[in-house]
Motif scaffolding. Structure first.
Motif: not given
Ligand SMILES: [Zn+2]
Length: 369
Positions: A302-318
């Protein structure tokens, strides 16, 4: 309309003239355009609809300067009002307080454009303020949805999470700071929500979910439920939550914890209208028929499955947009829905899965509404 009404061309409408014969209205909120055949007198009338002149003054002006009769002026004004080009500057608002109206004026303006009138926009805002929203999971997606909903006017919110803020959370959540590390996520988020709106009612449930968790009582109390809880597993928590929501006919949104899907749009689930979690599970079972998972030799990947705060924000805002639209009454349930989608990081394309509601679904099939 009476003679004392004061109209103005709506702030959100841009007008364009062509050959002094056609008027094109561009509605900035909805991005719609409409064209009208127009004459010279109508152009002169439009120039006077500035939010200062009463209907009587407009009629007098047109009679004196352009020999127009009162009926023609009233007819044009009624036509412009029904086409949402003009608005009464004194909307009677006994639904919201002056402060509330001021605070949410921009989104009321926005809702009004879609709902047809400012009064309906105010009702849409009131629906948000009356809604009780339950959020399972206060991670990067659930927490940011909570913030956006409180900013939009949701006044009753229940947060469900047991976790504490870790160092990596500070780089992924809009609101966690170094000082929050080690603190309960629910408590830290609650503090931030009060900073946005001191009148918000936040109920905290510091629990983890397991097969024996009794969540029915929490769900029954809510008007809208959101799941972003990825422990023990998003498929499991979504299935448990969606089944309960379908039973009590509560709309819900599966918004986060999507394993390797890093910027997913999630999906709005309206019981008996859109596909439920079980419909999705059936779809995936069918698509992956014949494929068996091969055990991965690396245990802790799991440590190599990453992402950006911006991508989480995209999902949250959508998700927040869809949830606000639904609660405020902007969603037409007879229209087709966007179902689960994903934003691809490389080319920023947004793709949607084509999942249909299964009429034989053991959870939501059968006698719908
Ligand atoms: Zn279903």
């Amino acid at each position: 309309m009476d003679n004392q009404t004061v109209y103005k061309i709506k702030d959100s409408v841009d007008l364009f003239l062509s050959d002094e014969k056609y008027l094109m209205a561009y509605y900035m909120n909805t991005r719609q355009r409409k064209s009208f055949k127009i004459n010279k007198e109508m152009i002169l009338l439009i120039e006077q609809i500035d939010g200062k002149h009463t209907v009587q003054e407009l009629k007098d002006y047109m009679t004196v300067h352009h020999q127009s009769d009162n009926e023609s002026v009233a007819f044009v004004l009624a036509l412009m009002e029904s086409n949402r080009l003009i608005t009464d500057t004194k909307v009677k608002d006994n639904i919201l307080s002056v402060e509330e109206h001021e605070r949410y004026s921009r989104q009321i303006n926005y809702f009004s454009e879609f709902l047809g009138s400012e009064e309906e926009g105010i009702y849409g805002q009131k629906k948000l303020m009356n809604a009780h929203v339950l959020i399972f999971g206060c991670g990067a997606i659930g927490g940011n949805i909570a913030m956006e909903l409180v900013m939009a006017g949701v006044k009753n919110i229940t947060l469900y999470d047991y976790d504490t803020v870790a160092c990596s959370d500070v780089s992924r959540h809009m609101y966690f700071r170094e000082e929050h590390i080690g603190e309960g996520k629910v408590a830290a988020l609650k503090e931030e929500l009060y900073k946005i709106d001191h009148s918000v009612e936040v109920y905290a449930i510091e629990e983890s979910m397991n097969p024996y968790s009794d969540i029915e009582g929490y769900i029954k109390e809510a008007d809208f439920v959101i799941n972003t809880l990825d422990e023990p597993y998003i498929g499991y928590t979504s299935s448990k939550i969606s089944r309960c929501c379908i039973q009590y006919n509560i709309p819900h949104y599966i918004a986060g914890g999507f394993d390797a899907h890093l910027a997913s749009t999630g999906e709005l689930i309206i019981p008996h209208v859109t596909p439920c979690v079980e419909c999705y599970a059936g779809h995936f079972k069918e698509t992956l028929k014949g494929w068996k998972p091969k055990e991965h030799p690396v245990r802790e990947r799991y440590t190599e499955i990453g992402g950006l705060a911006s991508m989480s924000l995209f999902s949250a805002s959508f998700a927040a947009i869809e949830i606000i639209k639904y609660i405020a009454g902007l969603v037409n349930i007879s229209e087709e829905y966007k179902v689960r989608g994903e934003l691809l990081f490389t080319d920023l394309s947004l793709t949607y899965l084509n999942v249909m509601k299964n009429n034989n679904c053991p959870v939501c099939g059968g006698d719908g509404i």
